[in-house]
Design an enzyme around this catalytic site. Sequence first.
Site, PDB file in Angstrom:
ATOM      1  N   ARG A 101      16.165 -31.852  14.111  1.00 53.40           N
ATOM      2  CA  ARG A 101      15.927 -31.473  15.516  1.00 53.40           C
ATOM      3  C   ARG A 101      15.832 -29.884  15.680  1.00 53.40           C
ATOM      4  O   ARG A 101      14.951 -29.148  16.444  1.00 53.40           O
ATOM      5  CB  ARG A 101      16.990 -31.638  16.382  1.00 53.40           C
ATOM      6  CG  ARG A 101      17.331 -33.362  16.394  1.00 53.40           C
ATOM      7  CD  ARG A 101      18.423 -33.748  16.907  1.00 53.40           C
ATOM      8  NE  ARG A 101      18.178 -33.547  18.754  1.00 53.40           N
ATOM      9  CZ  ARG A 101      17.517 -34.289  19.310  1.00 53.40           C
ATOM     10  NH1 ARG A 101      17.323 -35.451  19.025  1.00 53.40           N
ATOM     11  NH2 ARG A 101      17.105 -34.236  20.626  1.00 53.40           N
ATOM     12  N   CYS A 192       4.241 -27.341  35.822  1.00 52.14           N
ATOM     13  CA  CYS A 192       3.405 -27.703  36.454  1.00 52.14           C
ATOM     14  C   CYS A 192       3.418 -27.147  37.959  1.00 52.14           C
ATOM     15  O   CYS A 192       2.166 -27.020  38.575  1.00 52.14           O
ATOM     16  CB  CYS A 192       3.823 -29.349  36.545  1.00 52.14           C
ATOM     17  SG  CYS A 192       5.657 -29.775  37.092  1.00 52.14           S
ATOM     18  N   THR A 193       4.676 -26.832  38.667  1.00 52.64           N
ATOM     19  CA  THR A 193       4.709 -26.285  39.914  1.00 52.64           C
ATOM     20  C   THR A 193       4.157 -24.977  40.070  1.00 52.64           C
ATOM     21  O   THR A 193       3.383 -24.414  40.839  1.00 52.64           O
ATOM     22  CB  THR A 193       6.170 -26.360  40.237  1.00 52.64           C
ATOM     23  OG1 THR A 193       6.512 -27.720  40.468  1.00 52.64           O
ATOM     24  CG2 THR A 193       6.070 -25.760  41.786  1.00 52.64           C
TER      25      THR A 193
END
Length: 418
Positions: A101, A192-193
């Site tokens: 990870r 995205c915003t």
Amino acid sequence: MAAPIGSKLKLGINGLGRIGKLTLWHHVARKSFGEIVVNLGRKVGTSLADVAHYIERDSTYGWLHGYLYGHQARTVLTDIDEAKGSLRIDGVPVRFLREKRNPAEIGWAEHGVRLVVDASGQFLDPTAGPDAPKGSARGHLAAGAEKVVVSAPFKVKDKARPMPADAITTIMGVNGNDYNPRAHRIVSAASCTTTCLAHMMRPLINAFGAKRILSASMATVHAATSSQEVLDRLPEAGKTDLRKSRSIMNNIILTSTGAANALRLVIPEMKEIPFIAESVRIPTSAGSLIILVINLQEEPAGGRIDRKAINAIYRRAAADSPEGYLIYTDEQNVSADIIGIPRAAAIIEGHETHTRTAEACIDLAKVPGLDAGLLASMKTQVIRIPVTQAVIYGWYDNENGSYVHMLGDRTVTIAETL
């Protein structure tokens, strides 16, 4: 940007959540990379076939083969090899890593990966070193990658530390050309915003200048994300935002957005404009809306700022956007209409643009710092300034249609410099 870069270049994707999975779809469709290596970072399901099952279908966008070729297409997943951890998607080799990870331990060099899209949403601080205990974006560089594209805004934990010289935030069609392949190694594709908001603000600043925009605010009516709970649950220890533990299935949830801060990184003029950004989450799977409110100072010599003038600005900007990043429409839409719309960062719905003009009264006697003698010499200490308030609506697909396409364009343009 649709032409393949070359069969030898491999793309790494870290994380296979919403953005990671759709990024995989996107680059399989573009055929820009000869191979894609996906780091899952953990064991998933009972076999690689379970991973293939997850990739092949989507509750919002349907079947992968339908996305690629339409409803009459057949499955495009073949050659599933559990031992090698690989399969093919529409002929593109895809390898899956299921062990590490921490980005520094992934071993991109071993797999020949030079460019990584980190879609995990976890490694957002570009000041964190490669040996950070919980991992960092720089860990990808230490593991052999030459460039890292982060699919989220940067979050610098230590506010006293400056942004590193090799890190930059870019939005295609706004400041995409600020990327310098010789200087930048970690690139944030914002959110995205912020991507939608930047394409809404840039035409207005170009038309009026930052100084005529007295103030602005926005609210995004945003589809649900994985940060919301399906059902109510107890908040985790130390958490202060109790709404995040409430069900998104039957609630409108007030939340926050970092769009205002990120916007200043891609449009420097925004530092001159008082700006507030708010967000609410609603129980839909995709499709979001920005409601932008701006207050503009009218100029006697200029034309009146009204609905027609605002819409004309966006029409021209959309016509000057050959990539299709900005779309203007007079049609009446709902959120489902823009899900999956290709490439557009923002769809301006001109039908709903509204303006109102009134006079703002300013009592100069109450303005700090003005010379008392000057005030005494004036016939009136109250001035009236004509101000127009405009309300503009911009749609965006917060997942595949808008953001992932913009992220994909950013990734491909970086790959072209390698």
